[in-house]
Design a protein around this motif. Structure first.
Motif, PDB file in Angstrom:
ATOM      1  N   VAL A 160     -44.352  31.124 -11.173  1.00 31.28           N
ATOM      2  CA  VAL A 160     -44.281  32.331 -10.363  1.00 31.28           C
ATOM      3  C   VAL A 160     -45.555  33.140 -10.603  1.00 31.28           C
ATOM      4  CG1 VAL A 160     -43.012  34.466  -9.895  1.00 31.28           C
ATOM      5  CG2 VAL A 160     -41.764  32.372 -10.505  1.00 31.28           C
ATOM      6  N   VAL A 161     -46.409  33.233  -9.589  1.00 34.16           N
ATOM      7  CA  VAL A 161     -47.659  33.981  -9.742  1.00 34.16           C
ATOM      8  C   VAL A 161     -47.515  35.427  -9.272  1.00 34.16           C
ATOM      9  CG1 VAL A 161     -49.049  31.907  -9.550  1.00 34.16           C
ATOM     10  CG2 VAL A 161     -48.553  33.236  -7.496  1.00 34.16           C
ATOM     11  N   GLU A 162     -46.457  35.703  -8.519  1.00 31.35           N
ATOM     12  CA  GLU A 162     -46.204  37.078  -8.099  1.00 31.35           C
ATOM     13  C   GLU A 162     -44.742  37.221  -7.684  1.00 31.35           C
ATOM     14  OE1 GLU A 162     -47.713  40.420  -4.809  1.00 31.35           O
ATOM     15  OE2 GLU A 162     -48.762  38.501  -5.006  1.00 31.35           O
ATOM     16  N   ARG A 163     -44.173  38.359  -8.026  1.00 28.40           N
ATOM     17  CA  ARG A 163     -42.838  38.729  -7.583  1.00 28.40           C
ATOM     18  C   ARG A 163     -42.960  39.988  -6.728  1.00 28.40           C
ATOM     19  NH1 ARG A 163     -37.042  39.367 -10.291  1.00 28.40           N
ATOM     20  NH2 ARG A 163     -36.335  41.238  -9.191  1.00 28.40           N
ATOM     21  N   ARG A 164     -42.420  39.939  -5.498  1.00 25.18           N
ATOM     22  CA  ARG A 164     -42.503  41.073  -4.587  1.00 25.18           C
ATOM     23  C   ARG A 164     -41.096  41.561  -4.232  1.00 25.18           C
ATOM     24  NH1 ARG A 164     -46.789  38.756  -0.055  1.00 25.18           N
ATOM     25  NH2 ARG A 164     -48.585  38.506  -1.466  1.00 25.18           N
ATOM     26  N   PHE A 173     -40.806  35.328  -4.182  1.00 23.34           N
ATOM     27  CA  PHE A 173     -41.525  34.713  -5.293  1.00 23.34           C
ATOM     28  C   PHE A 173     -42.655  33.871  -4.718  1.00 23.34           C
ATOM     29  CE2 PHE A 173     -37.091  35.119  -6.769  1.00 23.34           C
ATOM     30  CZ  PHE A 173     -37.289  35.919  -7.888  1.00 23.34           C
ATOM     31  N   LEU A 174     -43.882  34.137  -5.139  1.00 21.31           N
ATOM     32  CA  LEU A 174     -45.021  33.311  -4.778  1.00 21.31           C
ATOM     33  C   LEU A 174     -45.253  32.322  -5.904  1.00 21.31           C
ATOM     34  CD1 LEU A 174     -45.410  35.888  -2.938  1.00 21.31           C
ATOM     35  CD2 LEU A 174     -47.809  35.198  -2.835  1.00 21.31           C
ATOM     36  N   ARG A 220     -44.028  30.459  -0.808  1.00 25.65           N
ATOM     37  CA  ARG A 220     -43.253  31.693  -0.935  1.00 25.65           C
ATOM     38  C   ARG A 220     -41.814  31.420  -0.527  1.00 25.65           C
ATOM     39  NH1 ARG A 220     -44.765  37.017   2.506  1.00 25.65           N
ATOM     40  NH2 ARG A 220     -43.914  35.739   4.209  1.00 25.65           N
ATOM     41  N   ARG A 246     -39.452  36.672 -13.498  1.00 24.63           N
ATOM     42  CA  ARG A 246     -40.586  37.586 -13.362  1.00 24.63           C
ATOM     43  C   ARG A 246     -41.883  36.778 -13.255  1.00 24.63           C
ATOM     44  NH1 ARG A 246     -36.735  40.129 -12.667  1.00 24.63           N
ATOM     45  NH2 ARG A 246     -36.064  42.133 -13.568  1.00 24.63           N
ATOM     46  N   THR A 247     -42.965  37.456 -12.982  1.00 22.67           N
ATOM     47  CA  THR A 247     -44.265  36.801 -12.904  1.00 22.67           C
ATOM     48  C   THR A 247     -44.558  36.052 -14.207  1.00 22.67           C
ATOM     49  OG1 THR A 247     -45.090  38.494 -11.395  1.00 22.67           O
ATOM     50  CG2 THR A 247     -46.737  37.184 -12.571  1.00 22.67           C
TER      51      THR A 247
END
Length: 401
Positions: A160-164, A173-174, A220, A246-247
């Motif tokens: 997970v490189v980013e959580r939006r 989740f990216l 994503r 999480r990230t």
């Protein structure tokens, strides 16, 4: 091809078998899980088992397949089989598991129907089962080959490189491959399975649509938290992902699968959704934007409120960048907060819908049934309407014309 002798037996016994399928599948699952509890670890959705949805889906698919064989012994309901094969491939179903299912299913048929299951009846239904299983095994083998997936090892770790936070109940989740390898090919509209180890140690799997362009180097997925409603428990996987991921965390994903995919036609496109059903539609929009497509597209979406509309900003951004794109939103609450939105449920009565449009539909089953009826009334041919169901498919595509 169903033999004439078996067809006569199936035609005579289908009403009795169909009427008892709920009892048969309940007994089948109880016995199979009792003797093979490992099948509940990552293969079967225990939430759908508890609600009965998975059991009704199995019962429906077998009955529909048998009825289709009677209507034309030399054909198969390809829409039903394709949908099941893609779901199975996303779970890593293997050929040997069909033998396990056969054993317990036919034991349950005998237990429920008793002396009515003569050797001739058993042989005829055995033929139906293996015609269906054989067709699925062949389709799944092709899907695994095309995806370069070994069904014995279908999973891959993703970081997970980013959580939006998209809305109070939806998070994106990216993801990128944890091994640094290439992103597997996908088509707009497809989904991946996410395999999660739950606190009690049991693995559970859920499918989530790819909500960005499939050609991106990052994947994503956008997950809606399923709340507890009345006697139904909360969605254990969605809530686990919201609470714990999480990230920097890793998720276990399958390769992309799914047969409701955007084609390469140049006909007008109508993307119709409600709630979290917007996710495959946004993935299709992102694909159109990324490939520079000039295909006319109209987005129709219904939700509780603008604040609950996941990926709304992404949708508005893409629509705003395309002269050949339009959008119309309906909200049950606070529609005035979104320019041009309408209050209430989706109503297509005053929409000028092109009869040659290709329609993609995703949302809760009552929504899709209601909207499909409106589309047909507006003159859109049934063959142009494709749909995606989250969860067991209780609405067979071929049964709807």
């Amino acid at each position: 091809m169903l033999t004439p002798e078996s067809a006569a037996v199936i035609r005579a016994t289908l009403p009795a078998v169909g009427g008892a399928l709920d009892d048969i599948t309940a007994r089948f699952y109880d016995q199979m899980f009792s003797e093979h509890p490992e099948l509940l670890d990552g293969l079967f959705n225990r939430g759908n088992q508890a609600s009965g949805e998975q059991r009704r889906a199995l019962a429906g698919s077998i009955a529909v397949f048998a009825a289709a064989l009677l209507a034309d012994p030399e054909t198969r309901p390809d829409a039903l089989l394709s949908r099941i094969a893609h779901k199975h491939a996303a779970l890593g179903v293997t050929e040997d598991q069909y033998t396990v299912v056969h054993k317990y299913l036919f034991r349950a048929i005998g237990d429920v129907l008793g002396d009515a299951v003569t050797p001739e009846v058993a042989a005829a239904w055995d033929e139906v089962y293996w015609l269906m299983a054989g067709a699925l095994i062949a389709q799944e083998a092709r899907l695994y080959q095309e995806a370069h997936v070994d069904p014995r090892h279908p999973w891959r770790q993703w970081t997970v490189v980013e959580r939006r936070e998209e809305t109070p109940d939806a998070v994106s989740f990216l993801l990128r491959p944890a091994d640094g390898g290439p992103v597997p090919p996908a088509r707009a509209g497809q989904y991946v399975s996410v395999r999660v180890r739950m606190p009690d140690g049991v693995h559970q799997v859920r499918q989530y649509s790819l909500s960005n362009a499939p050609g991106e180097q990052l994947r994503r997925i956008t997950v809606k938290r399923v709340a507890s409603v009345a006697a139904a428990p909360e969605g254990e996987v969605s809530n686990h992902l919201h609470r714990t991921v999480r990230t920097g965390a890793e998720l276990t994903l399958s390769a992309p699968f799914g047969d409701v995919v955007l084609d390469n036609a140049d006909t007008p496109l109508l993307l119709v959704s409600a709630g979290i059903g917007c996710t495959p539609m946004v993935g299709m929009l992102e694909h159109l934007a990324a490939t520079g497509s000039e295909r006319p597209v109209r987005v129709l979406h219904a939700d509780r409120s603008p604040a609950d509309h996941a990926l709304r900003a992404d949708t508005r951004r893409i629509i705003g960048e395309r002269p050949d794109a339009q959008a119309q939103f309906w909200y049950e609450q606070d529609a005035a907060d979104e320019p041009g939105a309408r209050t209430g449920l989706m109503d297509l009565g005053d929409q000028d819908l092109p009869a040659d449009a290709d329609v993609y539909l995703c949302g809760a089953l009552p929504f899709m049934r209601a909207v499909r009826a409106q589309l047909l009334q507006a003159g859109v041919p049934a063959r142009r309407i494709r749909y995606e169901v989250f969860g067991p498919d209780l609405w067979p595509a071929h049964a709807e014309g």
